[in-house]
Design an enzyme around this catalytic site. Structure first.
Site, PDB file in Angstrom:
ATOM      1  N   PHE A  66       1.036  -0.751  -0.481  1.00  0.00           N
ATOM      2  CA  PHE A  66      -0.236  -0.572  -0.177  1.00  0.00           C
ATOM      3  C   PHE A  66       0.643   0.889   0.152  1.00  0.00           C
ATOM      4  O   PHE A  66       0.800   1.998  -0.368  1.00  0.00           O
ATOM      5  CB  PHE A  66      -0.974   0.200   0.748  1.00  0.00           C
ATOM      6  CG  PHE A  66      -1.944   0.518   1.086  1.00  0.00           C
ATOM      7  CD1 PHE A  66      -2.756   1.078   0.248  1.00  0.00           C
ATOM      8  CD2 PHE A  66      -1.465   2.451   2.193  1.00  0.00           C
ATOM      9  CE1 PHE A  66      -3.531   2.082   0.576  1.00  0.00           C
ATOM     10  CE2 PHE A  66      -2.545   3.167   1.740  1.00  0.00           C
ATOM     11  CZ  PHE A  66      -3.479   3.336   1.278  1.00  0.00           C
ATOM     12  N   GLU A  67       1.680   1.358   0.701  1.00  0.00           N
ATOM     13  CA  GLU A  67       2.844   2.447   0.570  1.00  0.00           C
ATOM     14  C   GLU A  67       3.563   2.463  -0.330  1.00  0.00           C
ATOM     15  O   GLU A  67       4.702   3.366  -1.180  1.00  0.00           O
ATOM     16  CB  GLU A  67       3.955   2.185   2.421  1.00  0.00           C
ATOM     17  CG  GLU A  67       3.219   2.149   3.298  1.00  0.00           C
ATOM     18  CD  GLU A  67       2.200   1.387   3.207  1.00  0.00           C
ATOM     19  OE1 GLU A  67       2.688   0.232   3.488  1.00  0.00           O
ATOM     20  OE2 GLU A  67       0.842   2.140   4.214  1.00  0.00           O
ATOM     21  N   CYS A  89       4.296  -8.132  -3.285  1.00  0.00           N
ATOM     22  CA  CYS A  89       3.835  -8.991  -3.277  1.00  0.00           C
ATOM     23  C   CYS A  89       2.385  -9.209  -2.595  1.00  0.00           C
ATOM     24  O   CYS A  89       2.562  -8.928  -1.284  1.00  0.00           O
ATOM     25  CB  CYS A  89       4.512 -10.378  -2.690  1.00  0.00           C
ATOM     26  SG  CYS A  89       3.591 -11.652  -2.732  1.00  0.00           S
ATOM     27  N   ILE A  91      -1.162 -10.768  -1.433  1.00  0.00           N
ATOM     28  CA  ILE A  91      -1.361 -12.735  -0.959  1.00  0.00           C
ATOM     29  C   ILE A  91      -2.183 -12.353  -0.977  1.00  0.00           C
ATOM     30  O   ILE A  91      -3.303 -11.760   0.160  1.00  0.00           O
ATOM     31  CB  ILE A  91      -0.397 -14.194  -0.538  1.00  0.00           C
ATOM     32  CG1 ILE A  91       0.908 -13.949  -1.754  1.00  0.00           C
ATOM     33  CG2 ILE A  91      -0.638 -15.305  -0.577  1.00  0.00           C
ATOM     34  CD1 ILE A  91       1.786 -14.488  -0.144  1.00  0.00           C
ATOM     35  N   THR A  95      -9.405 -12.426   3.561  1.00  0.00           N
ATOM     36  CA  THR A  95     -10.740 -11.013   3.078  1.00  0.00           C
ATOM     37  C   THR A  95      -9.956 -10.557   2.114  1.00  0.00           C
ATOM     38  O   THR A  95      -9.492 -10.821   1.247  1.00  0.00           O
ATOM     39  CB  THR A  95     -10.774  -9.352   4.827  1.00  0.00           C
ATOM     40  OG1 THR A  95      -8.937  -9.591   4.302  1.00  0.00           O
ATOM     41  CG2 THR A  95     -11.146 -10.576   5.946  1.00  0.00           C
ATOM     42  N   HIS A  97      -8.971  -7.588   1.428  1.00  0.00           N
ATOM     43  CA  HIS A  97      -7.893  -6.654   1.932  1.00  0.00           C
ATOM     44  C   HIS A  97      -7.071  -6.711   0.254  1.00  0.00           C
ATOM     45  O   HIS A  97      -6.491  -5.525  -0.300  1.00  0.00           O
ATOM     46  CB  HIS A  97      -6.723  -7.078   3.055  1.00  0.00           C
ATOM     47  CG  HIS A  97      -5.914  -8.607   2.579  1.00  0.00           C
ATOM     48  ND1 HIS A  97      -6.340  -9.374   3.029  1.00  0.00           N
ATOM     49  CD2 HIS A  97      -4.778  -8.076   2.022  1.00  0.00           C
ATOM     50  CE1 HIS A  97      -4.814 -10.000   2.702  1.00  0.00           C
ATOM     51  NE2 HIS A  97      -4.019  -9.120   2.157  1.00  0.00           N
ATOM     52  N   PHE A 122       4.581  -1.079 -12.405  1.00  0.00           N
ATOM     53  CA  PHE A 122       3.593  -2.205 -11.210  1.00  0.00           C
ATOM     54  C   PHE A 122       4.872  -3.490 -11.170  1.00  0.00           C
ATOM     55  O   PHE A 122       3.909  -4.397 -12.313  1.00  0.00           O
ATOM     56  CB  PHE A 122       3.163  -2.051 -11.694  1.00  0.00           C
ATOM     57  CG  PHE A 122       1.392  -2.452 -10.632  1.00  0.00           C
ATOM     58  CD1 PHE A 122       0.804  -2.086 -10.397  1.00  0.00           C
ATOM     59  CD2 PHE A 122       1.589  -4.342 -11.367  1.00  0.00           C
ATOM     60  CE1 PHE A 122      -0.101  -2.688 -10.002  1.00  0.00           C
ATOM     61  CE2 PHE A 122      -0.250  -5.183 -10.632  1.00  0.00           C
ATOM     62  CZ  PHE A 122      -0.511  -4.030  -9.495  1.00  0.00           C
ATOM     63  N   ARG A 136       6.122 -17.321  -9.442  1.00  0.00           N
ATOM     64  CA  ARG A 136       6.930 -16.090  -9.980  1.00  0.00           C
ATOM     65  C   ARG A 136       8.118 -15.098  -9.974  1.00  0.00           C
ATOM     66  O   ARG A 136       7.820 -13.680  -9.605  1.00  0.00           O
ATOM     67  CB  ARG A 136       5.457 -15.369 -10.474  1.00  0.00           C
ATOM     68  CG  ARG A 136       4.191 -15.803 -11.264  1.00  0.00           C
ATOM     69  CD  ARG A 136       2.922 -15.581 -10.993  1.00  0.00           C
ATOM     70  NE  ARG A 136       1.849 -15.889 -11.751  1.00  0.00           N
ATOM     71  CZ  ARG A 136       1.514 -17.397 -11.235  1.00  0.00           C
ATOM     72  NH1 ARG A 136       1.831 -18.203 -10.968  1.00  0.00           N
ATOM     73  NH2 ARG A 136       1.076 -17.758 -13.087  1.00  0.00           N
TER      74      ARG A 136
HETATM   75  C1  DLZ Z   1      -2.347  -5.130   6.010  1.00  0.00           C
HETATM   76  C2  DLZ Z   1      -1.383  -5.917   4.899  1.00  0.00           C
HETATM   77  C3  DLZ Z   1      -2.102  -7.375   4.524  1.00  0.00           C
HETATM   78  C4  DLZ Z   1      -3.158  -7.916   5.000  1.00  0.00           C
HETATM   79  N1  DLZ Z   1      -1.785  -8.106   3.490  1.00  0.00           N
HETATM   80  C5  DLZ Z   1      -0.304  -7.720   2.658  1.00  0.00           C
HETATM   81  C6  DLZ Z   1       0.162  -8.276   1.292  1.00  0.00           C
HETATM   82  O1  DLZ Z   1      -0.636  -9.356   1.346  1.00  0.00           O
HETATM   83  N2  DLZ Z   1       0.834  -7.300   0.926  1.00  0.00           N
HETATM   84  C7  DLZ Z   1       1.704  -6.692   1.154  1.00  0.00           C
HETATM   85  O2  DLZ Z   1       2.466  -5.885   0.575  1.00  0.00           O
HETATM   86  N3  DLZ Z   1       1.415  -6.116   1.842  1.00  0.00           N
HETATM   87  C8  DLZ Z   1       0.252  -6.307   2.543  1.00  0.00           C
HETATM   88  N4  DLZ Z   1      -0.442  -5.311   4.339  1.00  0.00           N
HETATM   89  C9  DLZ Z   1      -0.346  -4.286   4.600  1.00  0.00           C
HETATM   90  C10 DLZ Z   1      -0.358  -2.951   3.951  1.00  0.00           C
HETATM   91  O3  DLZ Z   1       0.411  -2.835   2.769  1.00  0.00           O
HETATM   92  C11 DLZ Z   1      -0.239  -2.275   4.665  1.00  0.00           C
HETATM   93  O4  DLZ Z   1       1.373  -1.589   4.238  1.00  0.00           O
HETATM   94  C12 DLZ Z   1      -0.697  -1.527   5.878  1.00  0.00           C
HETATM   95  O5  DLZ Z   1      -2.190  -2.099   5.582  1.00  0.00           O
HETATM   96  C13 DLZ Z   1      -0.354  -0.487   6.588  1.00  0.00           C
HETATM   97  O6  DLZ Z   1      -1.146   1.014   5.321  1.00  0.00           O
END
Ligand code: DLZ
Length: 158
Positions: A66-67, A89, A91, A95, A97, A122, A136
């Site tokens: 997300f960051e 990555c 996964i 849920t 998410h 990307f 992969r």
């Molecule tokens: C919270 C979260 C979850 C559940 N799964 C992943 C994932 O599979 N891969 C990934 O890169 N990040 C995951 N995160 C973390 C979010 O990307 C993010 O860092 C948090 O929600 C804080 O903003």
């Protein structure tokens, strides 16, 4: 063609631009680090193999995928960076998410690329399970990091 039918490390290297003086930032998500480190190795090696100098590759880590958008923006806005490669990555879990993160990152990276008028790639795996990620990240389907790096190089010719 899905990546199940394509090797991510097989691509044409004809007519690539000269990147010997280009500078790249690779932004790496720490979640699923076993996978994202393999993506980084692939991207780094592919850049080097295609003429990028070691000193022209900058690495930055962010906590999760997300960051990646913000991390990529920090580098995309720098005048001495020509392209940004975002590696992560996400996964699929129990849920949704993954859907939220994947869509946010895809949109965020696109926005950064268009705002700063430079390639922001990307390099995020969005597998259903861990094994699909392994396949992969240097496994039977190649390495998404390789593909992301060659895409960054190709985009510098556009
Ligand atoms: C919270 C979260 C979850 C559940 N799964 C992943 C994932 O599979 N891969 C990934 O890169 N990040 C995951 N995160 C973390 C979010 O990307 C993010 O860092 C948090 O929600 C804080 O903003």
């Amino acid at each position: 063609m899905s990546s199940a039918n394509k090797n991510l490390s097989s691509f044409s290297t004809e007519n690539l631009p000269d990147v010997s003086f280009k500078r790249f930032a690779i932004v790496v998500a720490e979640w699923n680090s076993e996978i994202t480190e393999a993506l980084f190795e692939g991207a780094y090696t592919t850049l080097i193999d295609n003429g990028v100098k070691e000193e022209n590759i900058i690495r930055a880590n962010v906590p999760g995928s997300f960051e990646l958008s913000y991390g990529s923006q920090v580098y995309a806005q720098k005048h001495d960076i020509d392209a940004v490669i975002a590696l992560g990555c996400v996964i699929q879990g129990e849920t949704k998410h993954n859907d939220y993160i994947n869509h946010a990152v895809a949109a965020g990276l696109t926005q950064v690329a268009l705002k700063y008028n430079k390639p922001v790639i990307f390099g995020v795996l969005t597998p259903n399970d861990h094994q699909q990620a392994v396949d992969r990240a240097g496994g039977i389907h190649g390495n998404k990091g390789d593909e992301a790096a060659i895409t960054a190089i190709k985009m510098l010719a556009v």
